[in-house]
Scaffold this active site. Structure first.
Site, PDB file in Angstrom:
ATOM      1  N   SER A 147       0.839  -1.195   0.000  1.00 48.66           N
ATOM      2  CA  SER A 147       0.000   0.000   0.000  1.00 48.66           C
ATOM      3  C   SER A 147       0.875   1.246   0.000  1.00 48.66           C
ATOM      4  O   SER A 147       1.958   1.258   0.612  1.00 48.66           O
ATOM      5  CB  SER A 147      -0.902   0.018   1.245  1.00 48.66           C
ATOM      6  N   TYR A 160      -3.000  -1.040   9.987  1.00 46.33           N
ATOM      7  CA  TYR A 160      -3.017  -1.629   8.644  1.00 46.33           C
ATOM      8  C   TYR A 160      -1.696  -1.364   7.934  1.00 46.33           C
ATOM      9  O   TYR A 160      -1.112  -2.272   7.325  1.00 46.33           O
ATOM     10  CB  TYR A 160      -4.182  -1.025   7.866  1.00 46.33           C
TER      11      TYR A 160
END
Length: 253
Positions: A147, A160
């Site tokens: 990400s 996350y």
């Protein structure tokens, strides 16, 4: 003939979004694709149906990740599906895409949520890679979906982002470990990508998100899938341990 003709692939979390687009793209290149899903059987079946309608080959495999026995459940289904369709259990391409997000302020992250994020996003990919190495031949490909949030702050996704940083390390160290076998291991980092969530149906919100990209739009799943397909091909044979920024320029600032 596609660049992956005669190859096989597993894409975790491929019933929707980037995973679905990746499964479809790899199938268009000729791979027999295992479409992994956790709960949405209908969505996974639709992914398989779309691939077959496009002339490709695919099958669905179900396994909840982040729970005891998850990897063996996944690989039992995978091996059975591969054996039935190809006569072997060889896995040429592994794409670790499945993940869950937090979406809460740092003060609201509970130990239970943190453990769940780690279990699905970091622990499962590690042991999936470990197990897949019994099936992946020399010259195979492993791609982890990371990400852009490992390079750009969003406090609501701190836990996350920590897990995504972990799978980038998985790629780095396994790339070194598997180099002698010609197996490449790389990370691809998407930015804001339309995953079909309701928020992408709100024009004002999409317009705001689009401004974060150098191109002035949000990403389409195919934008990321094409990068993964490149890494899965022989064209990327000299790339390993890399972090590929697929954020559409979001990290440029």
């Amino acid at each position: 003939m596609g660049k992956l003709a005669g190859k096989t692939a597993l894409v975790t979390g491929s019933s929707r979004g980037i995973g679905r687009a990746t499964a479809q793209r790899l199938a268009r290149e000729g791979a027999v694709v295992a479409v992994h899903y956790t709960a949405d059987e209908r969505a996974a079946a639709q992914t398989v149906a779309d691939i077959e309608a496009d002339g490709g080959r695919a099958f669905a495999v179900r396994a909840e990740l982040g729970v005891p026995g998850d990897v063996e459940t996944l690989f039992e289904a995978l091996e059975a599906g591969l054996k039935d369709r190809t006569g072997t259990t060889t896995l040429d391409v592994l794409v670790n895409n499945a993940a869950i997000m937090g979406g809460v302020a740092p003060e609201e992250v509970t130990p239970e949520l943190f453990d769940r994020l780690v279990a699905v996003n970091a622990k499962a990919p590690f042991f999936i890679v470990q197990r897949a190495l019994t099936l992946i031949p020399d010259g195979g490909r492993i791609v982890n979906i990371s990400s852009g949030l490992t390079r750009s702050a969003n406090p609501q996704e701190v836990a996350y982002s920590m897990t995504k940083g972990a799978i980038e390390q998985l790629a780095l160290h396994f790339a070194k470990h598997l180099g002698p076998r010609g197996i490449t291991v790389n990370s691809v980092a998407p930015g804001i990508t339309n995953n079909g969530s309701p928020v992408f149906d709100i024009p004002e919100v999409v317009a705001q998100m689009a401004q974060l990209s150098a191109f002035g739009r949000v990403g389409d799943p195919s934008d990321v899938a094409d990068v993964v397909a490149f890494l899965a091909s022989d064209d990327a044979r000299w790339i390993t341990g890399a972090f590929l920024d697929a954020t559409g320029g979001t990290l440029l600032g």
